[in-house]
Scaffold this motif. Structure first.
Motif, PDB file in Angstrom:
ATOM      1  N   GLU A 127      -3.270  -1.856   4.899  1.00 39.41           N
ATOM      2  CA  GLU A 127      -2.877  -0.466   5.088  1.00 39.41           C
ATOM      3  C   GLU A 127      -1.983  -0.090   3.920  1.00 39.41           C
ATOM      4  O   GLU A 127      -0.988  -0.777   3.630  1.00 39.41           O
ATOM      5  CB  GLU A 127      -2.119  -0.289   6.402  1.00 39.41           C
ATOM      6  CG  GLU A 127      -1.622   1.115   6.669  1.00 39.41           C
ATOM      7  CD  GLU A 127      -2.729   2.082   7.077  1.00 39.41           C
ATOM      8  OE1 GLU A 127      -2.452   3.284   7.233  1.00 39.41           O
ATOM      9  OE2 GLU A 127      -3.884   1.637   7.248  1.00 39.41           O
ATOM     10  N   ALA A 128      -2.336   0.978   3.209  1.00 42.63           N
ATOM     11  CA  ALA A 128      -1.588   1.398   2.023  1.00 42.63           C
ATOM     12  C   ALA A 128      -1.074   2.816   2.217  1.00 42.63           C
ATOM     13  O   ALA A 128      -1.837   3.722   2.543  1.00 42.63           O
ATOM     14  CB  ALA A 128      -2.480   1.329   0.784  1.00 42.63           C
TER      15      ALA A 128
ATOM     16  N   LEU B  37       7.720   2.127   7.027  1.00 40.79           N
ATOM     17  CA  LEU B  37       7.123   0.867   7.461  1.00 40.79           C
ATOM     18  C   LEU B  37       6.674   0.957   8.917  1.00 40.79           C
ATOM     19  O   LEU B  37       5.653   0.375   9.293  1.00 40.79           O
ATOM     20  CB  LEU B  37       8.122  -0.274   7.284  1.00 40.79           C
ATOM     21  CG  LEU B  37       7.583  -1.687   7.533  1.00 40.79           C
ATOM     22  CD1 LEU B  37       6.428  -2.005   6.585  1.00 40.79           C
ATOM     23  CD2 LEU B  37       8.697  -2.724   7.382  1.00 40.79           C
ATOM     24  N   ARG B  38       7.416   1.695   9.735  1.00 44.33           N
ATOM     25  CA  ARG B  38       7.013   1.857  11.133  1.00 44.33           C
ATOM     26  C   ARG B  38       5.617   2.481  11.223  1.00 44.33           C
ATOM     27  O   ARG B  38       4.763   2.034  11.994  1.00 44.33           O
ATOM     28  CB  ARG B  38       8.015   2.719  11.894  1.00 44.33           C
ATOM     29  CG  ARG B  38       7.603   2.957  13.356  1.00 44.33           C
ATOM     30  CD  ARG B  38       8.575   3.838  14.103  1.00 44.33           C
ATOM     31  NE  ARG B  38       9.823   3.148  14.392  1.00 44.33           N
ATOM     32  CZ  ARG B  38      11.000   3.455  13.863  1.00 44.33           C
ATOM     33  NH1 ARG B  38      11.071   4.450  12.984  1.00 44.33           N
ATOM     34  NH2 ARG B  38      12.075   2.783  14.189  1.00 44.33           N
ATOM     35  N   GLU B  39       5.385   3.523  10.430  1.00 50.59           N
ATOM     36  CA  GLU B  39       4.072   4.180  10.440  1.00 50.59           C
ATOM     37  C   GLU B  39       2.986   3.235   9.962  1.00 50.59           C
ATOM     38  O   GLU B  39       1.877   3.216  10.508  1.00 50.59           O
ATOM     39  CB  GLU B  39       4.113   5.436   9.566  1.00 50.59           C
ATOM     40  CG  GLU B  39       4.966   6.556  10.116  1.00 50.59           C
ATOM     41  CD  GLU B  39       4.872   7.812   9.272  1.00 50.59           C
ATOM     42  OE1 GLU B  39       3.754   8.127   8.806  1.00 50.59           O
ATOM     43  OE2 GLU B  39       5.905   8.463   9.065  1.00 50.59           O
ATOM     44  N   ALA B  40       3.281   2.453   8.927  1.00 54.53           N
ATOM     45  CA  ALA B  40       2.282   1.544   8.377  1.00 54.53           C
ATOM     46  C   ALA B  40       1.935   0.445   9.378  1.00 54.53           C
ATOM     47  O   ALA B  40       0.753   0.097   9.546  1.00 54.53           O
ATOM     48  CB  ALA B  40       2.798   0.932   7.072  1.00 54.53           C
TER      49      ALA B  40
ATOM     50  N   ASP C 170      -3.463  -0.595  14.914  1.00 55.77           N
ATOM     51  CA  ASP C 170      -4.575   0.193  15.465  1.00 55.77           C
ATOM     52  C   ASP C 170      -5.876  -0.152  14.753  1.00 55.77           C
ATOM     53  O   ASP C 170      -6.924  -0.318  15.395  1.00 55.77           O
ATOM     54  CB  ASP C 170      -4.260   1.682  15.322  1.00 55.77           C
ATOM     55  CG  ASP C 170      -5.367   2.555  15.899  1.00 55.77           C
ATOM     56  OD1 ASP C 170      -5.646   2.447  17.107  1.00 55.77           O
ATOM     57  OD2 ASP C 170      -5.958   3.341  15.134  1.00 55.77           O
ATOM     58  N   HIS C 171      -5.817  -0.297  13.428  1.00 50.71           N
ATOM     59  CA  HIS C 171      -7.020  -0.647  12.673  1.00 50.71           C
ATOM     60  C   HIS C 171      -7.523  -2.036  13.047  1.00 50.71           C
ATOM     61  O   HIS C 171      -8.741  -2.279  13.054  1.00 50.71           O
ATOM     62  CB  HIS C 171      -6.748  -0.582  11.171  1.00 50.71           C
ATOM     63  CG  HIS C 171      -6.391   0.781  10.672  1.00 50.71           C
ATOM     64  ND1 HIS C 171      -6.885   1.923  11.241  1.00 50.71           N
ATOM     65  CD2 HIS C 171      -5.582   1.185   9.645  1.00 50.71           C
ATOM     66  CE1 HIS C 171      -6.402   2.972  10.591  1.00 50.71           C
ATOM     67  NE2 HIS C 171      -5.620   2.555   9.637  1.00 50.71           N
TER      68      HIS C 171
ATOM     69  N   LEU D  72      -2.865  -9.220   8.454  1.00 51.31           N
ATOM     70  CA  LEU D  72      -2.601  -7.798   8.281  1.00 51.31           C
ATOM     71  C   LEU D  72      -1.576  -7.590   7.171  1.00 51.31           C
ATOM     72  O   LEU D  72      -0.528  -8.236   7.158  1.00 51.31           O
ATOM     73  CB  LEU D  72      -2.086  -7.192   9.588  1.00 51.31           C
ATOM     74  CG  LEU D  72      -2.886  -7.552  10.846  1.00 51.31           C
ATOM     75  CD1 LEU D  72      -2.200  -7.005  12.091  1.00 51.31           C
ATOM     76  CD2 LEU D  72      -4.321  -7.051  10.748  1.00 51.31           C
ATOM     77  N   VAL D  73      -1.898  -6.681   6.240  1.00 46.55           N
ATOM     78  CA  VAL D  73      -1.015  -6.417   5.100  1.00 46.55           C
ATOM     79  C   VAL D  73      -0.660  -4.939   5.078  1.00 46.55           C
ATOM     80  O   VAL D  73      -1.548  -4.075   5.006  1.00 46.55           O
ATOM     81  CB  VAL D  73      -1.675  -6.814   3.768  1.00 46.55           C
ATOM     82  CG1 VAL D  73      -0.721  -6.538   2.606  1.00 46.55           C
ATOM     83  CG2 VAL D  73      -2.084  -8.291   3.781  1.00 46.55           C
ATOM     84  N   CYS D  74       0.635  -4.652   5.145  1.00 43.58           N
ATOM     85  CA  CYS D  74       1.126  -3.272   5.045  1.00 43.58           C
ATOM     86  C   CYS D  74       1.792  -3.095   3.687  1.00 43.58           C
ATOM     87  O   CYS D  74       2.793  -3.769   3.396  1.00 43.58           O
ATOM     88  CB  CYS D  74       2.150  -2.974   6.141  1.00 43.58           C
ATOM     89  SG  CYS D  74       1.497  -3.030   7.805  1.00 43.58           S
TER      90      CYS D  74
END
Length: 303
Positions: free
Chosen positions: A164-165, A179-182, A188-189, A229-231
């Motif tokens: 997620e970028a 970061l919370r949004e990411a 979810d993804h 998972l990578v944010c």
């Protein structure tokens, strides 16, 4: 289940050394959960001068690799040469076609996706499995889901990285809220990633060398593939670097990141499922004057 035939994902990685020379990074926990090394990165300095032009140039140099697989690029160059162009002109046409995939109204998001594409390969040694940019710009295809699907053959065991970028405007500059949004988005993804991959696995968007792995994964023939998972959050730092040398300026940027990270307490992670928390990885990228950087990037794109 029996293991896949060997696939050398390292051979599918692009070279990122030049881009990383225009950047600075540290690997540490930043006091975040999960307690492991995450990545803090920023644009580098040459003495007292930020290497912003060099950083943007190296990002531009990776656009064709971001949009097209290596076999697709070779096929396009052959077509352009058959149309009466020389080798250099054919390369230039591939580059032009790739840049035309960027949408003028969404360059900010596409900037962060391009950066994530590079950093997943450099830090996680994960090759692109699914090409998202052609999906984004293909008529009739809905563009949802994770920003990156990359995969790594780690000593015979495949690891799928969902990315997620995000690039955040100054009004939402705080690392904590960004970061919370990411994290919310990537969780979810993760729930929906199999359905998304299934939409495209039989199209031209999956790297040919990795297509069978994707098909086996979706068919349940290999349940040993782990998903991580990578944010990646590029956010407005709010202040310029300080110091009388490159090292001091870079240290001030990283200290600013650490100070922001201190505001993220344990309660921040209370809604993250316990089984998914260890799979989270963060790439944190503070930028002084995000809007200026995106404007320079957009100008280089010519959109």
């Amino acid at each position: 289940m029996p293991p896949h035939d060997p696939v050398d994902t390292d051979s599918l990685l692009i070279k990122t050394d030049a881009l990383l020379r225009s950047m600075h990074f540290v690997e540490e926990s930043f006091g975040l959960k999960p307690d492991k090394d995450h990545i803090g990165a920023c644009i580098g300095y040459s003495d007292l001068v930020e290497m912003r032009p060099e950083f943007i140039d190296e990002m531009m140099a990776s656009v064709s690799d971001y949009v097209y697989t290596a076999p697709r690029q070779r096929a396009m160059r052959d077509d352009f040469e058959r149309d009466g162009r020389g080798e250099a002109a054919a390369f230039a046409m591939v580059d032009l076609k790739a840049k035309q995939k960027f949408r003028p109204w969404s360059v900010k998001g596409q900037f962060s996706e391009l950066l994530l594409f590079n950093l997943l390969q450099h830090f996680f040694k994960a090759a692109p499995l699914l090409r998202k940019m052609p999906i984004t710009t293909s008529p009739g295809l809905e563009r949802n889901g994770a920003d990156a699907f990359h995969i790594r053959n780690n000593a015979g065991k495949f690891v799928l990285y969902l990315g997620e970028a995000k690039t955040y405007k100054p009004k939402s500059s705080r690392l904590k809220s960004s970061l919370r949004e990411a994290v919310k988005s990537i969780l979810d993804h993760h729930e929906k990633h199999r359905s998304e991959l299934n939409l495209y696995v039989y199209e031209e968007f999956v790297s040919e060398e990795l297509e069978q792995i994707a098909k086996d994964y979706l068919a349940g023939k290999d349940n040993g593939i782990e998903v991580h998972l990578v944010c990646m959050v590029a956010y407005e730092s709010g202040k310029a670097a300080t110091g009388n040398s490159a090292d001091e300026k870079l240290a001030s940027v990283m200290q600013g990141l650490r100070d922001e990270a201190k505001e993220i307490k344990d309660e921040f992670f209370k809604d993250v499922p316990a089984d998914k928390l260890p799979r989270l990885n963060y790439v944190l990228f503070p930028i002084h004057n995000v809007d200026s950087l995106i404007a320079d990037f957009k100008k280089k794109l010519g959109v």
